[in-house]
Design a protein around this motif. Structure first.
Motif, mmCIF file in Angstrom:
data_model
loop_
_atom_site.group_PDB
_atom_site.id
_atom_site.type_symbol
_atom_site.label_atom_id
_atom_site.label_comp_id
_atom_site.label_asym_id
_atom_site.label_seq_id
_atom_site.Cartn_x
_atom_site.Cartn_y
_atom_site.Cartn_z
ATOM 1 N N ALA A 151 -74.416 -29.526 15.839
ATOM 2 C CA ALA A 151 -75.573 -29.445 16.733
ATOM 3 C C ALA A 151 -75.516 -28.196 17.615
ATOM 4 O O ALA A 151 -76.526 -27.524 17.831
ATOM 5 C CB ALA A 151 -75.648 -30.703 17.601
ATOM 6 N N GLU A 152 -74.329 -27.874 18.123
ATOM 7 C CA GLU A 152 -74.185 -26.686 18.972
ATOM 8 C C GLU A 152 -74.438 -25.418 18.180
ATOM 9 O O GLU A 152 -75.093 -24.481 18.673
ATOM 10 C CB GLU A 152 -72.784 -26.653 19.586
ATOM 11 N N LEU A 153 -73.933 -25.361 16.973
ATOM 12 C CA LEU A 153 -74.113 -24.164 16.146
ATOM 13 C C LEU A 153 -75.584 -23.926 15.821
ATOM 14 O O LEU A 153 -76.045 -22.788 15.760
ATOM 15 C CB LEU A 153 -73.301 -24.292 14.856
ATOM 16 N N GLU A 154 -76.334 -25.006 15.629
ATOM 17 C CA GLU A 154 -77.737 -24.876 15.259
ATOM 18 C C GLU A 154 -78.606 -24.404 16.423
ATOM 19 O O GLU A 154 -79.780 -24.078 16.231
ATOM 20 C CB GLU A 154 -78.264 -26.201 14.716
ATOM 21 N N THR A 155 -78.044 -24.373 17.634
ATOM 22 C CA THR A 155 -78.806 -23.825 18.762
ATOM 23 C C THR A 155 -78.794 -22.293 18.747
ATOM 24 O O THR A 155 -79.553 -21.663 19.486
ATOM 25 C CB THR A 155 -78.217 -24.311 20.105
ATOM 26 N N LEU A 156 -77.964 -21.712 17.906
ATOM 27 C CA LEU A 156 -77.881 -20.254 17.821
ATOM 28 C C LEU A 156 -79.014 -19.707 16.958
ATOM 29 O O LEU A 156 -79.409 -20.344 15.980
ATOM 30 C CB LEU A 156 -76.537 -19.842 17.210
ATOM 31 N N PRO A 157 -79.539 -18.546 17.296
ATOM 32 C CA PRO A 157 -80.643 -17.973 16.506
ATOM 33 C C PRO A 157 -80.193 -17.629 15.080
ATOM 34 O O PRO A 157 -79.153 -17.008 14.875
ATOM 35 C CB PRO A 157 -81.006 -16.696 17.287
ATOM 36 N N GLY A 158 -80.986 -18.081 14.117
ATOM 37 C CA GLY A 158 -80.693 -17.793 12.722
ATOM 38 C C GLY A 158 -79.701 -18.747 12.080
ATOM 39 O O GLY A 158 -79.393 -18.618 10.891
ATOM 40 N N ILE A 159 -79.196 -19.700 12.846
ATOM 41 C CA ILE A 159 -78.233 -20.666 12.312
ATOM 42 C C ILE A 159 -78.929 -22.007 12.132
ATOM 43 O O ILE A 159 -79.254 -22.694 13.103
ATOM 44 C CB ILE A 159 -77.010 -20.829 13.236
ATOM 45 N N PRO A 161 -79.088 -25.788 9.596
ATOM 46 C CA PRO A 161 -78.113 -26.796 9.135
ATOM 47 C C PRO A 161 -77.174 -26.264 8.057
ATOM 48 O O PRO A 161 -75.974 -26.558 8.078
ATOM 49 C CB PRO A 161 -78.996 -27.920 8.610
ATOM 50 N N ALA A 162 -77.712 -25.492 7.125
ATOM 51 C CA ALA A 162 -76.882 -25.010 6.012
ATOM 52 C C ALA A 162 -75.796 -24.050 6.498
ATOM 53 O O ALA A 162 -74.605 -24.219 6.186
ATOM 54 C CB ALA A 162 -77.751 -24.330 4.961
ATOM 55 N N ILE A 163 -76.190 -23.021 7.253
ATOM 56 C CA ILE A 163 -75.197 -22.048 7.717
ATOM 57 C C ILE A 163 -74.256 -22.682 8.740
ATOM 58 O O ILE A 163 -73.054 -22.382 8.767
ATOM 59 C CB ILE A 163 -75.892 -20.809 8.306
ATOM 60 N N ILE A 168 -68.567 -24.536 9.778
ATOM 61 C CA ILE A 168 -67.596 -25.614 9.958
ATOM 62 C C ILE A 168 -66.678 -25.717 8.743
ATOM 63 O O ILE A 168 -65.455 -25.887 8.875
ATOM 64 C CB ILE A 168 -68.316 -26.955 10.213
ATOM 65 N N ASP A 169 -67.259 -25.592 7.553
ATOM 66 C CA ASP A 169 -66.447 -25.664 6.330
ATOM 67 C C ASP A 169 -65.438 -24.521 6.280
ATOM 68 O O ASP A 169 -64.271 -24.713 5.895
ATOM 69 C CB ASP A 169 -67.344 -25.607 5.087
ATOM 70 N N TRP A 170 -65.869 -23.315 6.668
ATOM 71 C CA TRP A 170 -64.952 -22.172 6.667
ATOM 72 C C TRP A 170 -63.806 -22.407 7.646
ATOM 73 O O TRP A 170 -62.650 -22.108 7.353
ATOM 74 C CB TRP A 170 -65.716 -20.904 7.060
ATOM 75 N N ARG A 171 -64.156 -22.953 8.795
ATOM 76 C CA ARG A 171 -63.149 -23.222 9.824
ATOM 77 C C ARG A 171 -62.127 -24.240 9.346
ATOM 78 O O ARG A 171 -60.919 -24.098 9.580
ATOM 79 C CB ARG A 171 -63.874 -23.731 11.079
ATOM 80 N N GLU A 172 -62.605 -25.264 8.648
ATOM 81 C CA GLU A 172 -61.693 -26.298 8.161
ATOM 82 C C GLU A 172 -60.819 -25.794 7.025
ATOM 83 O O GLU A 172 -59.686 -26.251 6.851
ATOM 84 C CB GLU A 172 -62.493 -27.522 7.705
ATOM 85 N N THR A 173 -61.325 -24.846 6.266
ATOM 86 C CA THR A 173 -60.565 -24.312 5.128
ATOM 87 C C THR A 173 -59.583 -23.229 5.547
ATOM 88 O O THR A 173 -58.444 -23.194 5.074
ATOM 89 C CB THR A 173 -61.526 -23.735 4.066
ATOM 90 N N GLY A 188 -73.981 -16.223 3.895
ATOM 91 C CA GLY A 188 -75.282 -16.283 4.558
ATOM 92 C C GLY A 188 -75.333 -15.528 5.864
ATOM 93 O O GLY A 188 -76.407 -15.367 6.456
ATOM 94 N N ILE A 189 -74.177 -15.057 6.343
ATOM 95 C CA ILE A 189 -74.145 -14.298 7.589
ATOM 96 C C ILE A 189 -73.816 -12.842 7.268
ATOM 97 O O ILE A 189 -72.759 -12.531 6.709
ATOM 98 C CB ILE A 189 -73.109 -14.859 8.576
ATOM 99 N N GLY A 190 -74.748 -11.949 7.606
ATOM 100 C CA GLY A 190 -74.552 -10.530 7.398
ATOM 101 C C GLY A 190 -74.496 -9.787 8.717
ATOM 102 O O GLY A 190 -74.488 -10.400 9.792
#
Length: 203
Positions: A151-159, A161-163, A168-173, A188-190
């Protein structure tokens, strides 16, 4: 004269056998004495016993950890704990002896990766949930990439549900983000999207 020589020959052979027999017996006695002396010395030699200190081994494991986490609130043994680099909130609670009966575990994200030097506060039921994890002492309004939920990440511009989920997946891996620039490793992030996020997030 020949008769005399023939009579002395058996006597000489008898003396020769006696000498050989005596030498063999003497050799056996010496050998037995040497073996016995060696055994006695072996018994008298003090034996050095090396004991393995299991507690010291445990300390070495603790020192080898990389995360220092201060656990407070509704836990059995509040205090400072050294955990593995991949540890999560649930591991910190386990290290602190588990939560108390009145702990509000719904206010704590048990699956969240921990960061070095953070303070984890487990609130009691009915307490202000914003005091749950004490992991944002800066109060700068920036979103912590290592602790933010979906939910916090989705408050960011351009972010969306998918990104957000990819972050989160990258962080866990891969573990913690070492810098904001690590976001470029997330699909998805450039550079353009990162430029818009740089002043809104931190690690």
């Amino acid at each position: 004269m020949p008769a005399k020589d023939s009579a002395s020959a058996p006597a000489a052979r008898s003396r020769l056998r006696l000498s050989i027999g005596a030498a063999v017996v003497l050799g056996l006695v010496v050998l037995s004495a040497a073996v016995g002396l060696g055994i006695m010395r072996g018994q008298a030699q003090p034996t050095q016993t090396v004991q393995i200190d299991e507690a010291a081994g445990d300390d070495e494991v603790a020192v080898g950890g990389e995360l220092y986490v201060h656990v407070l609130g509704q836990v059995t043994d509040p205090g400072l704990y050294v955990l593995e680099p991949s540890a999560r909130v649930v591991d910190a609670l386990a290290a602190a002896g588990g939560s108390l009966d009145d702990a509000d575990l719904q206010a704590v994200n048990l699956a969240r990766p921990l960061s070095d030097g953070e303070q984890l506060i487990v609130p009691a039921v009915g307490a202000d949930p914003t005091d749950a994890e004490g992991t944002d002492p800066v109060g700068d309004g920036l979103i912590d990439l290592n602790n933010a939920d979906q939910a916090e990440l989705e408050t960011l511009p351009g972010i969306g549900p998918a990104i957000g989920q990819r972050i989160i997946d990258w962080r866990e891996t891969n573990g913690r983000f070492a810098s904001v620039d690590d976001l470029l490793a997330v699909s998805g992030i450039g550079e353009k999207l990162l430029a818009g996020l740089r002043d809104l997030v931190r690690v």
